[in-house]
Design a protein around this motif. Structure first.
Motif, PDB file in Angstrom:
ATOM      1  N   THR A   7      -8.515 -42.446  25.233  1.00 15.13           N
ATOM      2  CA  THR A   7      -8.302 -42.470  26.679  1.00 15.13           C
ATOM      3  C   THR A   7      -9.631 -42.295  27.387  1.00 15.13           C
ATOM      4  O   THR A   7     -10.533 -41.629  26.878  1.00 15.13           O
ATOM      5  CB  THR A   7      -7.338 -41.367  27.160  1.00 15.13           C
ATOM      6  N   VAL A   8      -9.730 -42.922  28.543  1.00 16.56           N
ATOM      7  CA  VAL A   8     -10.864 -42.708  29.443  1.00 16.56           C
ATOM      8  C   VAL A   8     -10.250 -42.278  30.766  1.00 16.56           C
ATOM      9  O   VAL A   8      -9.405 -42.979  31.322  1.00 16.56           O
ATOM     10  CB  VAL A   8     -11.716 -43.983  29.635  1.00 16.56           C
ATOM     11  N   VAL A   9     -10.643 -41.105  31.235  1.00 15.31           N
ATOM     12  CA  VAL A   9     -10.097 -40.549  32.462  1.00 15.31           C
ATOM     13  C   VAL A   9     -11.196 -40.561  33.517  1.00 15.31           C
ATOM     14  O   VAL A   9     -12.280 -40.019  33.304  1.00 15.31           O
ATOM     15  CB  VAL A   9      -9.584 -39.108  32.239  1.00 15.31           C
ATOM     16  N   TYR A  10     -10.897 -41.185  34.648  1.00 16.37           N
ATOM     17  CA  TYR A  10     -11.823 -41.250  35.773  1.00 16.37           C
ATOM     18  C   TYR A  10     -11.299 -40.317  36.855  1.00 16.37           C
ATOM     19  O   TYR A  10     -10.133 -40.407  37.239  1.00 16.37           O
ATOM     20  CB  TYR A  10     -11.894 -42.677  36.330  1.00 16.37           C
ATOM     21  N   ILE A  11     -12.151 -39.397  37.328  1.00 14.41           N
ATOM     22  CA  ILE A  11     -11.747 -38.498  38.402  1.00 14.41           C
ATOM     23  C   ILE A  11     -12.801 -38.528  39.504  1.00 14.41           C
ATOM     24  O   ILE A  11     -13.974 -38.801  39.255  1.00 14.41           O
ATOM     25  CB  ILE A  11     -11.525 -37.047  37.913  1.00 14.41           C
ATOM     26  N   THR A  12     -12.361 -38.247  40.719  1.00 16.76           N
ATOM     27  CA  THR A  12     -13.283 -38.272  41.854  1.00 16.76           C
ATOM     28  C   THR A  12     -13.869 -36.901  42.156  1.00 16.76           C
ATOM     29  O   THR A  12     -14.825 -36.806  42.915  1.00 16.76           O
ATOM     30  CB  THR A  12     -12.577 -38.807  43.118  1.00 16.76           C
ATOM     31  N   ASP A  13     -13.315 -35.844  41.567  1.00 15.17           N
ATOM     32  CA  ASP A  13     -13.797 -34.483  41.834  1.00 15.17           C
ATOM     33  C   ASP A  13     -13.752 -33.675  40.544  1.00 15.17           C
ATOM     34  O   ASP A  13     -12.675 -33.446  39.979  1.00 15.17           O
ATOM     35  CB  ASP A  13     -12.917 -33.833  42.905  1.00 15.17           C
ATOM     36  N   MET A  14     -14.899 -33.229  40.078  1.00 14.49           N
ATOM     37  CA  MET A  14     -14.962 -32.471  38.824  1.00 14.49           C
ATOM     38  C   MET A  14     -14.178 -31.159  38.903  1.00 14.49           C
ATOM     39  O   MET A  14     -13.810 -30.592  37.883  1.00 14.49           O
ATOM     40  CB  MET A  14     -16.411 -32.192  38.423  1.00 14.49           C
ATOM     41  N   ALA A  15     -13.885 -30.694  40.103  1.00 15.64           N
ATOM     42  CA  ALA A  15     -13.071 -29.492  40.250  1.00 15.64           C
ATOM     43  C   ALA A  15     -11.665 -29.715  39.695  1.00 15.64           C
ATOM     44  O   ALA A  15     -10.962 -28.766  39.362  1.00 15.64           O
ATOM     45  CB  ALA A  15     -13.010 -29.068  41.715  1.00 15.64           C
ATOM     46  N   ASP A  16     -11.253 -30.967  39.598  1.00 12.79           N
ATOM     47  CA  ASP A  16      -9.933 -31.307  39.045  1.00 12.79           C
ATOM     48  C   ASP A  16      -9.936 -31.399  37.522  1.00 12.79           C
ATOM     49  O   ASP A  16      -8.873 -31.560  36.914  1.00 12.79           O
ATOM     50  CB  ASP A  16      -9.444 -32.645  39.619  1.00 12.79           C
ATOM     51  N   ALA A  17     -11.074 -31.301  36.897  1.00 10.71           N
ATOM     52  CA  ALA A  17     -11.197 -31.526  35.452  1.00 10.71           C
ATOM     53  C   ALA A  17     -10.277 -30.631  34.630  1.00 10.71           C
ATOM     54  O   ALA A  17      -9.623 -31.098  33.696  1.00 10.71           O
ATOM     55  CB  ALA A  17     -12.641 -31.356  34.999  1.00 10.71           C
ATOM     56  N   LYS A  18     -10.196 -29.359  34.955  1.00  4.23           N
ATOM     57  CA  LYS A  18      -9.355 -28.457  34.153  1.00  4.23           C
ATOM     58  C   LYS A  18      -7.876 -28.805  34.301  1.00  4.23           C
ATOM     59  O   LYS A  18      -7.119 -28.721  33.340  1.00  4.23           O
ATOM     60  CB  LYS A  18      -9.616 -26.994  34.501  1.00  4.23           C
ATOM     61  N   HIS A  19      -7.458 -29.242  35.481  1.00  3.38           N
ATOM     62  CA  HIS A  19      -6.066 -29.627  35.688  1.00  3.38           C
ATOM     63  C   HIS A  19      -5.749 -30.925  34.937  1.00  3.38           C
ATOM     64  O   HIS A  19      -4.683 -31.056  34.329  1.00  3.38           O
ATOM     65  CB  HIS A  19      -5.778 -29.806  37.177  1.00  3.38           C
ATOM     66  N   VAL A  20      -6.682 -31.849  34.980  1.00  5.56           N
ATOM     67  CA  VAL A  20      -6.505 -33.124  34.273  1.00  5.56           C
ATOM     68  C   VAL A  20      -6.462 -32.877  32.767  1.00  5.56           C
ATOM     69  O   VAL A  20      -5.621 -33.440  32.065  1.00  5.56           O
ATOM     70  CB  VAL A  20      -7.622 -34.117  34.649  1.00  5.56           C
ATOM     71  N   ALA A  21      -7.334 -32.025  32.266  1.00 11.90           N
ATOM     72  CA  ALA A  21      -7.365 -31.717  30.829  1.00 11.90           C
ATOM     73  C   ALA A  21      -6.049 -31.084  30.387  1.00 11.90           C
ATOM     74  O   ALA A  21      -5.520 -31.421  29.317  1.00 11.90           O
ATOM     75  CB  ALA A  21      -8.532 -30.806  30.507  1.00 11.90           C
ATOM     76  N   ARG A  22      -5.508 -30.202  31.201  1.00 16.43           N
ATOM     77  CA  ARG A  22      -4.230 -29.562  30.866  1.00 16.43           C
ATOM     78  C   ARG A  22      -3.099 -30.594  30.843  1.00 16.43           C
ATOM     79  O   ARG A  22      -2.288 -30.615  29.912  1.00 16.43           O
ATOM     80  CB  ARG A  22      -3.895 -28.445  31.848  1.00 16.43           C
ATOM     81  N   ALA A  23      -3.055 -31.455  31.842  1.00 18.33           N
ATOM     82  CA  ALA A  23      -2.016 -32.490  31.899  1.00 18.33           C
ATOM     83  C   ALA A  23      -2.141 -33.457  30.720  1.00 18.33           C
ATOM     84  O   ALA A  23      -1.142 -33.857  30.114  1.00 18.33           O
ATOM     85  CB  ALA A  23      -2.100 -33.246  33.215  1.00 18.33           C
ATOM     86  N   HIS A  24      -3.374 -33.815  30.382  1.00 20.13           N
ATOM     87  CA  HIS A  24      -3.631 -34.714  29.245  1.00 20.13           C
ATOM     88  C   HIS A  24      -3.121 -34.078  27.958  1.00 20.13           C
ATOM     89  O   HIS A  24      -2.441 -34.713  27.151  1.00 20.13           O
ATOM     90  CB  HIS A  24      -5.134 -35.000  29.171  1.00 20.13           C
ATOM     91  N   SER A  25      -3.435 -32.806  27.781  1.00 19.15           N
ATOM     92  CA  SER A  25      -3.006 -32.083  26.587  1.00 19.15           C
ATOM     93  C   SER A  25      -1.486 -31.996  26.509  1.00 19.15           C
ATOM     94  O   SER A  25      -0.895 -32.179  25.441  1.00 19.15           O
ATOM     95  CB  SER A  25      -3.614 -30.682  26.591  1.00 19.15           C
ATOM     96  N   GLU A  26      -0.833 -31.729  27.622  1.00 22.49           N
ATOM     97  CA  GLU A  26       0.620 -31.642  27.648  1.00 22.49           C
ATOM     98  C   GLU A  26       1.258 -33.011  27.363  1.00 22.49           C
ATOM     99  O   GLU A  26       2.262 -33.095  26.660  1.00 22.49           O
ATOM    100  CB  GLU A  26       1.102 -31.115  28.995  1.00 22.49           C
ATOM    101  N   ALA A  27       0.677 -34.061  27.897  1.00 22.22           N
ATOM    102  CA  ALA A  27       1.230 -35.403  27.709  1.00 22.22           C
ATOM    103  C   ALA A  27       1.138 -35.861  26.256  1.00 22.22           C
ATOM    104  O   ALA A  27       2.052 -36.504  25.748  1.00 22.22           O
ATOM    105  CB  ALA A  27       0.515 -36.403  28.615  1.00 22.22           C
ATOM    106  N   PHE A  28       0.041 -35.493  25.591  1.00 23.06           N
ATOM    107  CA  PHE A  28      -0.157 -35.960  24.219  1.00 23.06           C
ATOM    108  C   PHE A  28       0.264 -34.947  23.171  1.00 23.06           C
ATOM    109  O   PHE A  28       0.365 -35.282  21.999  1.00 23.06           O
ATOM    110  CB  PHE A  28      -1.614 -36.393  24.009  1.00 23.06           C
ATOM    111  N   ASP A  29       0.505 -33.715  23.552  1.00 24.04           N
ATOM    112  CA  ASP A  29       0.996 -32.659  22.677  1.00 24.04           C
ATOM    113  C   ASP A  29       0.173 -32.589  21.387  1.00 24.04           C
ATOM    114  O   ASP A  29      -0.997 -32.261  21.432  1.00 24.04           O
ATOM    115  CB  ASP A  29       2.481 -32.844  22.411  1.00 24.04           C
TER     116      ASP A  29
END
Length: 59
Positions: A7-29
Motif C-alpha cells: 500500500t501507498v498512503v498519501y496524506i496532506t497532514d503528518m499530524a494524521d499519520a498515527k490515526h492513518v497507521a491505526r486504521a491501516h493496521s485495523e483494516a489489515f489485521d
C-alpha cells in the motif's frame, strides 16, 4: 484484503499519520503488506485528506 501485498498512503497532514497507521493496521489485521506513507500538498478532491493505493496479487 488477503491479496494486497503493498500500500501507498498519501496524506496532506503528518499530524494524521498515527490515526492513518491505526486504521491501516485495523483494516489489515494479521496481514502486513509493505507500506509507504507520503505527505503531499493536496489531493483530488481538494477536501480529501487521505488517499490509499493498493497493489494486490491474485494467482
Amino acid at each position: 484484503m488477503q491479496h494486497v501485498v503493498r500500500t501507498v498512503v498519501y496524506i496532506t497532514d503528518m499530524a494524521d499519520a498515527k490515526h492513518v497507521a491505526r486504521a491501516h493496521s485495523e483494516a489489515f489485521d494479521q496481514i502486513r503488506p509493505a507500506s509507504t506513507l507520503i505527505q503531499v500538498a493536496g489531493l483530488t478532491p481538494a477536501a480529501a485528506r487521505v488517499e490509499i493505493e493498493a497493489t494486490a496479487i491474485i494467482c
